[in-house]
Motif scaffolding. Structure first.
Motif, PDB file in Angstrom:
ATOM      1  N   ARG A 117     -15.272 -24.960  62.032  1.00 58.64           N
ATOM      2  CA  ARG A 117     -13.854 -24.883  61.675  1.00 58.64           C
ATOM      3  C   ARG A 117     -13.588 -23.509  61.086  1.00 58.64           C
ATOM      4  N   GLY A 118     -12.471 -22.951  61.485  1.00 52.50           N
ATOM      5  CA  GLY A 118     -12.015 -21.705  60.903  1.00 52.50           C
ATOM      6  C   GLY A 118     -11.199 -21.985  59.646  1.00 52.50           C
ATOM      7  N   HIS A 119     -10.184 -21.188  59.456  1.00 51.79           N
ATOM      8  CA  HIS A 119      -9.393 -21.259  58.225  1.00 51.79           C
ATOM      9  C   HIS A 119      -8.325 -22.349  58.256  1.00 51.79           C
ATOM     10  N   GLY A 120      -7.951 -22.822  59.429  1.00 51.81           N
ATOM     11  CA  GLY A 120      -6.777 -23.689  59.539  1.00 51.81           C
ATOM     12  C   GLY A 120      -7.060 -25.174  59.653  1.00 51.81           C
ATOM     13  N   PHE A 121      -7.931 -25.718  58.833  1.00 55.05           N
ATOM     14  CA  PHE A 121      -8.274 -27.140  58.933  1.00 55.05           C
ATOM     15  C   PHE A 121      -7.452 -28.038  58.016  1.00 55.05           C
ATOM     16  N   ALA A 122      -6.537 -27.495  57.253  1.00 57.83           N
ATOM     17  CA  ALA A 122      -5.826 -28.265  56.224  1.00 57.83           C
ATOM     18  C   ALA A 122      -5.079 -29.467  56.776  1.00 57.83           C
ATOM     19  N   ASN A 123      -4.541 -29.361  57.978  1.00 59.79           N
ATOM     20  CA  ASN A 123      -3.738 -30.450  58.540  1.00 59.79           C
ATOM     21  C   ASN A 123      -4.495 -31.310  59.543  1.00 59.79           C
ATOM     22  N   GLU A 124      -5.799 -31.130  59.623  1.00 63.90           N
ATOM     23  CA  GLU A 124      -6.583 -32.013  60.480  1.00 63.90           C
ATOM     24  C   GLU A 124      -6.585 -33.415  59.863  1.00 63.90           C
ATOM     25  N   PRO A 125      -6.452 -34.441  60.680  1.00 64.67           N
ATOM     26  CA  PRO A 125      -6.409 -35.805  60.145  1.00 64.67           C
ATOM     27  C   PRO A 125      -7.590 -36.144  59.229  1.00 64.67           C
ATOM     28  N   TYR A 126      -8.784 -35.690  59.563  1.00 65.10           N
ATOM     29  CA  TYR A 126      -9.949 -35.983  58.717  1.00 65.10           C
ATOM     30  C   TYR A 126      -9.776 -35.388  57.321  1.00 65.10           C
ATOM     31  N   MET A 127      -9.313 -34.135  57.246  1.00 64.93           N
ATOM     32  CA  MET A 127      -9.149 -33.491  55.942  1.00 64.93           C
ATOM     33  C   MET A 127      -8.024 -34.145  55.151  1.00 64.93           C
ATOM     34  N   ILE A 128      -6.943 -34.496  55.825  1.00 68.35           N
ATOM     35  CA  ILE A 128      -5.846 -35.180  55.135  1.00 68.35           C
ATOM     36  C   ILE A 128      -6.345 -36.493  54.537  1.00 68.35           C
ATOM     37  N   ARG A 129      -7.086 -37.258  55.324  1.00 65.96           N
ATOM     38  CA  ARG A 129      -7.605 -38.538  54.820  1.00 65.96           C
ATOM     39  C   ARG A 129      -8.557 -38.315  53.657  1.00 65.96           C
ATOM     40  N   ARG A 130      -9.458 -37.368  53.756  1.00 63.82           N
ATOM     41  CA  ARG A 130     -10.416 -37.107  52.672  1.00 63.82           C
ATOM     42  C   ARG A 130      -9.699 -36.676  51.390  1.00 63.82           C
ATOM     43  N   ARG A 131      -8.664 -35.865  51.541  1.00 64.04           N
ATOM     44  CA  ARG A 131      -7.903 -35.387  50.380  1.00 64.04           C
ATOM     45  C   ARG A 131      -7.182 -36.559  49.712  1.00 64.04           C
ATOM     46  N   TRP A 132      -6.472 -37.361  50.503  1.00 66.04           N
ATOM     47  CA  TRP A 132      -5.756 -38.505  49.944  1.00 66.04           C
ATOM     48  C   TRP A 132      -6.723 -39.488  49.307  1.00 66.04           C
ATOM     49  N   ASP A 133      -7.821 -39.772  49.997  1.00 71.82           N
ATOM     50  CA  ASP A 133      -8.819 -40.710  49.461  1.00 71.82           C
ATOM     51  C   ASP A 133      -9.380 -40.217  48.127  1.00 71.82           C
ATOM     52  N   TYR A 134      -9.579 -38.920  48.002  1.00 70.73           N
ATOM     53  CA  TYR A 134     -10.122 -38.356  46.765  1.00 70.73           C
ATOM     54  C   TYR A 134      -9.186 -38.618  45.591  1.00 70.73           C
ATOM     55  N   PHE A 135      -7.895 -38.442  45.834  1.00 67.95           N
ATOM     56  CA  PHE A 135      -6.928 -38.700  44.764  1.00 67.95           C
ATOM     57  C   PHE A 135      -6.807 -40.198  44.461  1.00 67.95           C
ATOM     58  N   VAL A 136      -6.826 -41.019  45.477  1.00 67.84           N
ATOM     59  CA  VAL A 136      -6.749 -42.467  45.257  1.00 67.84           C
ATOM     60  C   VAL A 136      -7.945 -42.931  44.419  1.00 67.84           C
ATOM     61  N   ARG A 137      -9.138 -42.483  44.786  1.00 71.33           N
ATOM     62  CA  ARG A 137     -10.346 -42.871  44.044  1.00 71.33           C
ATOM     63  C   ARG A 137     -10.316 -42.390  42.598  1.00 71.33           C
TER      64      ARG A 137
END
Length: 151
Positions: free
Chosen positions: A111-131
């Motif tokens: 992955r280069g620099h633009g992975f912020a909106n990939e579904p996997y990263m979005i899910r991991r980010r949201w899950d981190y805050f939920v946890r």
């Protein structure tokens, strides 16, 4: 219970906020952060701090404050990022280890620099805050659709 996240300069700001205000920010997700501009582009930091030279970058180098971490921090970086190379994040990782701090690290292969909106990263980010902010396990049965073409 405050959380913060950002990507690129926002990843830098997220980690910096977690290290500079550890009693306020409890959870952070720092993606592709340019954590030390001696190792990135000096002109990027100079836009915000004025003209700097090689001797006075310490006040913006996140790894020098990593020992202050108190909350939960997820660092994420693409392994082939040519804008902000992954070693910017590894500077912070090294200092967190040296300070015996717990943190989470996600390296995204090819992955280069633009992975912020990939579904996997979005899910991991949201899950981190939920946890770590809500204190519950996120649901296991949801998916984010891929971004619309051209986004």
């Amino acid at each position: 219970r405050a959380g913060i996240w950002g990507h690129s300069g926002g990843g830098y700001a997220t980690a910096g906020a977690m290290f500079r205000y550890p009693d306020f920010f409890k959870v952070g997700v720092a993606q592709a952060g340019n954590h030390d501009n001696r190792n990135y582009e000096d002109d990027w930091g100079e836009k915000w701090q004025g003209l700097l030279d090689g001797n006075n970058y310490d006040n913006q180098a996140n790894q020098l404050l990593a020992k202050n971490l108190k909350g939960k921090l997820l660092l994420a970086h693409g392994t082939t990022d040519s804008n902000v190379p992954p070693d910017n994040t590894l500077l912070v990782v090294n200092e967190l280890i040296r300070a015996n701090k717990d943190f989470d690290l996600l390296l995204l292969p090819n992955r280069g620099h633009g992975f912020a909106n990939e579904p996997y990263m979005i899910r991991r980010r949201w899950d981190y805050f939920v946890r770590h902010l809500l204190g519950v396990e996120p649901p296991k049965d949801y998916e984010f659709p891929p971004p619309a073409p051209g986004r």
